[in-house]
Design a protein around this motif. Structure first.
Motif, PDB file in Angstrom:
ATOM      1  N   THR A  18       0.727  -1.082   0.050  1.00  0.00           N
ATOM      2  CA  THR A  18      -0.412   0.157  -0.347  1.00  0.00           C
ATOM      3  C   THR A  18       1.106   1.024   0.102  1.00  0.00           C
ATOM      4  O   THR A  18       1.651   1.114   0.291  1.00  0.00           O
ATOM      5  CB  THR A  18      -0.643  -0.330   1.666  1.00  0.00           C
ATOM      6  N   ASN A  19       0.260   2.123  -0.346  1.00  0.00           N
ATOM      7  CA  ASN A  19       0.383   3.200  -0.430  1.00  0.00           C
ATOM      8  C   ASN A  19      -0.155   4.572   0.686  1.00  0.00           C
ATOM      9  O   ASN A  19      -1.190   4.632   0.876  1.00  0.00           O
ATOM     10  CB  ASN A  19       0.694   4.286  -2.011  1.00  0.00           C
ATOM     11  N   LYS A  20       0.934   5.390   1.657  1.00  0.00           N
ATOM     12  CA  LYS A  20       0.354   5.732   3.034  1.00  0.00           C
ATOM     13  C   LYS A  20       0.083   6.918   1.830  1.00  0.00           C
ATOM     14  O   LYS A  20       1.245   7.653   1.527  1.00  0.00           O
ATOM     15  CB  LYS A  20       1.582   6.071   3.810  1.00  0.00           C
ATOM     16  N   MET A  21      -0.528   7.969   2.547  1.00  0.00           N
ATOM     17  CA  MET A  21      -1.267   8.973   1.681  1.00  0.00           C
ATOM     18  C   MET A  21      -1.573   9.367   3.820  1.00  0.00           C
ATOM     19  O   MET A  21      -2.777   9.903   4.432  1.00  0.00           O
ATOM     20  CB  MET A  21      -2.676   9.220   1.176  1.00  0.00           C
ATOM     21  N   ASN A  22      -1.187  10.821   4.386  1.00  0.00           N
ATOM     22  CA  ASN A  22      -1.287  11.880   5.130  1.00  0.00           C
ATOM     23  C   ASN A  22      -2.423  12.394   4.697  1.00  0.00           C
ATOM     24  O   ASN A  22      -2.240  13.273   3.620  1.00  0.00           O
ATOM     25  CB  ASN A  22      -0.101  12.099   5.813  1.00  0.00           C
ATOM     26  N   GLY A  23      -3.256  13.167   5.936  1.00  0.00           N
ATOM     27  CA  GLY A  23      -4.310  14.425   5.598  1.00  0.00           C
ATOM     28  C   GLY A  23      -5.457  13.672   5.957  1.00  0.00           C
ATOM     29  O   GLY A  23      -5.253  12.835   6.097  1.00  0.00           O
ATOM     30  N   ILE A  24      -6.020  14.556   6.800  1.00  0.00           N
ATOM     31  CA  ILE A  24      -6.945  14.427   7.165  1.00  0.00           C
ATOM     32  C   ILE A  24      -8.416  13.967   5.755  1.00  0.00           C
ATOM     33  O   ILE A  24      -8.036  14.447   4.582  1.00  0.00           O
ATOM     34  CB  ILE A  24      -8.811  15.118   7.630  1.00  0.00           C
ATOM     35  N   VAL A  25      -9.135  12.480   5.597  1.00  0.00           N
ATOM     36  CA  VAL A  25     -10.181  12.497   4.521  1.00  0.00           C
ATOM     37  C   VAL A  25     -11.196  12.091   4.845  1.00  0.00           C
ATOM     38  O   VAL A  25     -11.152  11.971   5.596  1.00  0.00           O
ATOM     39  CB  VAL A  25      -8.387  11.019   4.134  1.00  0.00           C
ATOM     40  N   SER A  26     -11.587  12.872   3.853  1.00  0.00           N
ATOM     41  CA  SER A  26     -13.020  12.507   3.724  1.00  0.00           C
ATOM     42  C   SER A  26     -13.817  10.918   3.272  1.00  0.00           C
ATOM     43  O   SER A  26     -13.121  11.283   1.774  1.00  0.00           O
ATOM     44  CB  SER A  26     -13.919  13.732   3.686  1.00  0.00           C
ATOM     45  N   MET A  27     -14.333   9.634   3.977  1.00  0.00           N
ATOM     46  CA  MET A  27     -15.393   8.661   3.042  1.00  0.00           C
ATOM     47  C   MET A  27     -16.553   8.471   2.934  1.00  0.00           C
ATOM     48  O   MET A  27     -16.667   8.953   4.610  1.00  0.00           O
ATOM     49  CB  MET A  27     -13.765   7.793   3.188  1.00  0.00           C
ATOM     50  N   ILE A  28     -16.750   8.181   2.335  1.00  0.00           N
ATOM     51  CA  ILE A  28     -17.792   7.231   2.895  1.00  0.00           C
ATOM     52  C   ILE A  28     -17.788   5.766   4.033  1.00  0.00           C
ATOM     53  O   ILE A  28     -16.686   5.610   3.272  1.00  0.00           O
ATOM     54  CB  ILE A  28     -18.625   6.869   1.106  1.00  0.00           C
ATOM     55  N   GLU A  29     -18.765   5.374   3.917  1.00  0.00           N
ATOM     56  CA  GLU A  29     -18.528   4.571   5.456  1.00  0.00           C
ATOM     57  C   GLU A  29     -17.943   2.822   4.211  1.00  0.00           C
ATOM     58  O   GLU A  29     -17.889   2.997   3.365  1.00  0.00           O
ATOM     59  CB  GLU A  29     -19.340   3.449   5.657  1.00  0.00           C
ATOM     60  N   PRO A  30     -16.949   2.528   5.189  1.00  0.00           N
ATOM     61  CA  PRO A  30     -16.433   1.590   4.104  1.00  0.00           C
ATOM     62  C   PRO A  30     -17.205  -0.054   3.941  1.00  0.00           C
ATOM     63  O   PRO A  30     -18.394   0.103   4.620  1.00  0.00           O
ATOM     64  CB  PRO A  30     -16.053   0.777   5.368  1.00  0.00           C
ATOM     65  N   ILE A  31     -16.793  -0.405   2.686  1.00  0.00           N
ATOM     66  CA  ILE A  31     -17.532  -1.810   2.283  1.00  0.00           C
ATOM     67  C   ILE A  31     -17.480  -3.170   3.213  1.00  0.00           C
ATOM     68  O   ILE A  31     -18.618  -3.876   3.705  1.00  0.00           O
ATOM     69  CB  ILE A  31     -17.249  -1.784   0.646  1.00  0.00           C
ATOM     70  N   HIS A  32     -16.205  -2.949   3.901  1.00  0.00           N
ATOM     71  CA  HIS A  32     -15.720  -4.247   4.306  1.00  0.00           C
ATOM     72  C   HIS A  32     -15.088  -3.264   5.244  1.00  0.00           C
ATOM     73  O   HIS A  32     -14.407  -2.617   5.620  1.00  0.00           O
ATOM     74  CB  HIS A  32     -15.174  -5.231   3.862  1.00  0.00           C
ATOM     75  N   SER A  33     -14.820  -4.481   6.445  1.00  0.00           N
ATOM     76  CA  SER A  33     -14.085  -5.153   7.664  1.00  0.00           C
ATOM     77  C   SER A  33     -13.082  -5.595   8.423  1.00  0.00           C
ATOM     78  O   SER A  33     -13.899  -7.115   7.976  1.00  0.00           O
ATOM     79  CB  SER A  33     -14.233  -3.496   9.008  1.00  0.00           C
ATOM     80  N   LEU A  34     -12.179  -5.766   8.407  1.00  0.00           N
ATOM     81  CA  LEU A  34     -11.507  -6.929   8.948  1.00  0.00           C
ATOM     82  C   LEU A  34     -10.964  -6.782  10.279  1.00  0.00           C
ATOM     83  O   LEU A  34     -10.521  -5.727  10.505  1.00  0.00           O
ATOM     84  CB  LEU A  34      -9.987  -7.498   8.234  1.00  0.00           C
ATOM     85  N   ILE A  35     -11.136  -7.117  11.512  1.00  0.00           N
ATOM     86  CA  ILE A  35     -10.510  -7.645  12.900  1.00  0.00           C
ATOM     87  C   ILE A  35      -9.495  -8.617  12.613  1.00  0.00           C
ATOM     88  O   ILE A  35      -9.203  -9.816  12.280  1.00  0.00           O
ATOM     89  CB  ILE A  35     -11.662  -7.967  13.442  1.00  0.00           C
ATOM     90  N   ILE A  36      -8.088  -7.844  12.573  1.00  0.00           N
ATOM     91  CA  ILE A  36      -6.565  -8.718  12.392  1.00  0.00           C
ATOM     92  C   ILE A  36      -6.123  -8.834  14.068  1.00  0.00           C
ATOM     93  O   ILE A  36      -6.963  -7.702  14.902  1.00  0.00           O
ATOM     94  CB  ILE A  36      -5.760  -7.610  11.848  1.00  0.00           C
ATOM     95  N   THR A  37      -6.159 -10.126  14.566  1.00  0.00           N
ATOM     96  CA  THR A  37      -6.184 -10.379  16.170  1.00  0.00           C
ATOM     97  C   THR A  37      -4.656 -11.292  15.726  1.00  0.00           C
ATOM     98  O   THR A  37      -3.902 -12.594  14.569  1.00  0.00           O
ATOM     99  CB  THR A  37      -6.848 -11.470  16.733  1.00  0.00           C
TER     100      THR A  37
END
Length: 89
Positions: A18-37
């Motif tokens: 991935t490529n990191k993008m700093n700064g405040i972003v405005s995003m729509i609700e995520p389509i998916h989420s993963l919980i990593i344990t």
């Protein structure tokens, strides 16, 4: 829950590219989420915006750091689609 080491390695491979993008972003609700344990029993939630087109970029964000967005290269979006579909099975 994904416990297969090959699948976990594929996720890590996507995250490493991935490529990191700093700064405040405005995003729509995520389509998916993963919980990593992790093996030390700590966990984190990763929010995913996966493009339907496997030839386009996607995005992800750690839920504990919503000021940093990571873009997933278009070469990795198809792999991410397959991994998430595997998780949903």
């Amino acid at each position: 829950m994904i416990t297969d080491q090959d699948t976990l390695n594929e996720f890590q491979n996507v995250f490493d590219r991935t490529n990191k993008m700093n700064g405040i972003v405005s995003m729509i609700e995520p389509i998916h989420s993963l919980i990593i344990t992790y093996t030390n029993d700590t966990s984190e939630e990763v929010l995913l915006w996966i493009n339907d087109d496997p030839n386009e970029k996607s995005s992800l964000m750690n839920n504990s750091d919503t000021h940093t967005l990571y873009t997933v290269p278009k070469e990795m979006t198809g792999i991410l689609i397959e991994l998430v579909l595997l998780e949903l099975e």
